[in-house]
Enzyme design. Structure first.
Site, PDB file in Angstrom:
ATOM      1  N   VAL A 115       3.659   2.699   2.616  1.00 20.49           N
ATOM      2  CA  VAL A 115       5.009   2.224   2.325  1.00 20.49           C
ATOM      3  C   VAL A 115       5.562   2.941   1.102  1.00 20.49           C
ATOM      4  CG1 VAL A 115       6.409   0.189   1.836  1.00 20.49           C
ATOM      5  CG2 VAL A 115       4.339  -0.037   3.238  1.00 20.49           C
ATOM      6  N   ASP A 130       0.858  -1.182   0.000  1.00 19.99           N
ATOM      7  CA  ASP A 130       0.000   0.000   0.000  1.00 19.99           C
ATOM      8  C   ASP A 130       0.898   1.238   0.000  1.00 19.99           C
ATOM      9  OD1 ASP A 130      -1.727   2.098   0.549  1.00 19.99           O
ATOM     10  OD2 ASP A 130      -2.891   0.998   2.042  1.00 19.99           O
ATOM     11  N   HIS A 131       0.856   1.983  -1.098  1.00 18.68           N
ATOM     12  CA  HIS A 131       1.770   3.118  -1.244  1.00 18.68           C
ATOM     13  C   HIS A 131       1.408   4.286  -0.325  1.00 18.68           C
ATOM     14  CE1 HIS A 131       5.195   4.835  -2.981  1.00 18.68           C
ATOM     15  NE2 HIS A 131       4.998   4.535  -4.248  1.00 18.68           N
ATOM     16  N   ARG A 132       0.251   4.235   0.325  1.00 15.42           N
ATOM     17  CA  ARG A 132      -0.055   5.258   1.325  1.00 15.42           C
ATOM     18  C   ARG A 132       0.804   5.071   2.571  1.00 15.42           C
ATOM     19  NH1 ARG A 132      -6.301   4.220   2.259  1.00 15.42           N
ATOM     20  NH2 ARG A 132      -5.365   2.145   2.496  1.00 15.42           N
TER      21      ARG A 132
END
Length: 469
Positions: A443, A439-441
């Site tokens: 990581v 999850d780019h939010r």
């Protein structure tokens, strides 16, 4: 007297369940806590214990029915205070009157696992839609009629599934169709609720009649016997339709929610895991470990736990409601398991505190329970990170979708023996590909890459795990 048992909330907050099978029949004598039925929720198959000791008076549902939480499932004829067992026939009316007079709070069912307040729902279970397969052959017709309605016919040799309910129309319209020799099953309805109107029949008759009038006066052509085609949404013999329910429905909803909520990023790493496969071979021959099945999945699970301690961002959650990032100080490791009921992801609690052997045993028990459909709902809740082993299917890599609420998932590819650079030379080595979705939010690319490199480093050289904290 008669006691009714209503379907309880099984501790998952789900509004309904499917009755898989009864373990008792009407007239059977049952003991307290004896298993009376199996029901399937969106997460698991659950055995229901009997809340009473007595005789089964009535089963209020059949296998395959969808039962709303709070609906009556079964009735028991239980012994009265005088020690005798009352008749089901004589006890129904008094019991009903007693229930009508009693306040709502006195009608609560025994407190089974997770039993809670039931939502408003009708008392009758929803039944599966049932259709019957039947071969329907229409009378022989001339080619003009066939050309006039090409979408309404099939070869008579085909068997199709047709609805048990006849076409909906009024008596005058049915009489008109009969007088004109028209099969209402071939007429497309335009009325409200799918009702065939008089104009529909007249329009069909005019269309067919016009086609007959313009047909060329050539040599008679033997018409092909025909059958009505399935209506839109009706099944054919070349299709198999399965209701979307249970685990498949829950998984689909979860994957869609995850895919369109968390911005996924996937990164890949191909690793020489020869040292790990050699380690596993030596462990397999160790008599002290006999009875423990330690495979590459267990080693990867241990590597993940060690790497998460170094990159805690992958072991966190996005709390939208409170506007917070929750970093977990423990690892509840989810292991994706393919079952006949669909994909489930039960998790191993506090996996980070386990040894390699303990992890291997936990994975084996988890997989066995999942395949039997007996995974407890609680085991599929509260995961912090997941692993999916697509390599068992001979697949090299993929882009896994996050389990909702988790920041990362690691896919293990197949281990393949192939030419690889080793100590400055080309040699046959055991190689596998790792795929990490995160999850780019939560990581960043740097954190995700560092985590994947740590996992790969341990699989490349298992002894390096001794150096990690």
């Amino acid at each position: 007297m008669i006691e009714e048992f209503r379907l309880p909330d099984l501790g998952e907050g789900l509004p309904e369940a499917e009755l898989v099978q009864w373990m008792v029949a009407e007239g059977d004598t049952v003991a307290l806590n004896q298993t009376i039925a199996e029901v399937e929720t969106a997460k698991a198959v659950v055995e229901l214990p009997s809340p009473h000791a007595g005789v089964v008076s009535k089963l209020h549902a059949e296998a395959g029915d969808i039962i709303a939480v709070g609906s009556v499932l079964i009735a028991f004829d239980i012994a009265g205070e005088d020690g005798g067992t009352s008749s089901a026939v004589n006890s129904v009316a008094p019991a009903a009157e007693a229930r009508a007079e009693a306040p709502a709070e006195e009608k609560a069912q025994p407190n089974l696992v997770g039993y809670g307040a039931a939502p408003q729902a009708s008392g009758r279970p929803q039944r599966r839609a049932r259709t019957a397969a039947a071969s329907v052959s229409a009378p022989r017709a001339d080619t003009a009629v066939l050309e006039a309605a090409p979408h309404d016919v099939l070869h008579a040799t085909e068997t199709i599934a047709v609805p048990l309910e006849r076409p909906r129309s009024t008596p005058p319209v049915r009489k008109l169709a009969k007088d004109l020799g028209i099969d209402l099953g071939l007429v497309e309805p335009t009325g409200a609720g799918g009702i065939i109107a008089r104009g529909d029949v007249e329009a069909y008759a005019e269309r067919v009649g016009a086609a007959s009038r313009v047909a060329p006066a050539a040599e008679p052509v033997e018409a092909v016997p025909t059958s009505p085609a399935p209506l839109a949404g009706e099944p054919s013999l070349r299709e198999r339709r399965t209701p979307i329910r249970g685990v498949r429905k829950h998984t689909a909803e979860a994957m869609v929610r995850s895919a369109f909520t968390a911005p996924h990023v996937t990164t890949f790493l191909t690793v020489d895991v020869t040292a790990t496969t050699e380690l596993l071979a030596s462990l397999k021959s160790d008599r002290s470990l006999e009875g423990h099945r330690i495979g590459i999945l267990a080693v990867a699970a241990k590597a993940v736990c060690l790497a998460l301690a170094r990159t805690p961002e992958l072991n966190s959650a996005w709390d939208e409601e409170h506007g917070e990032i929750v970093e977990c100080g423990y690892v509840n490791l989810g292991i994706a398991a393919a079952t006949t009921r669909g994909l489930v992801v039960p998790n191993i609690r506090d996996a980070d505190a386990m040894t390699l052997v303990e992890l291997a045993d936990a994975i084996g028990e988890l997989a066995s329970t999942a395949r039997s459909g007996k995974t407890a709902p609680a085991q599929m809740m509260g995961g912090t990170f997941s692993i999916t082993n697509v390599g068992v299917f001979g697949v090299d890599a993929g882009t896994p979708i996050l389990n909702p609420g988790e920041a990362g998932i690691l896919a293990l590819g197949a281990v393949r023996r192939q030419p690889w650079e080793h100590r400055g030379e080309i040699a046959l080595r055991d190689v596998m590909t790792l795929a990490l979705s995160f999850d780019h939010r939560l990581v960043d690319g740097e954190q995700g890459s560092r985590f994947l490199a740590d996992v790969g480093s341990i699989l490349r050289e298992p002894g390096r795990a001794m150096l990690l904290r």
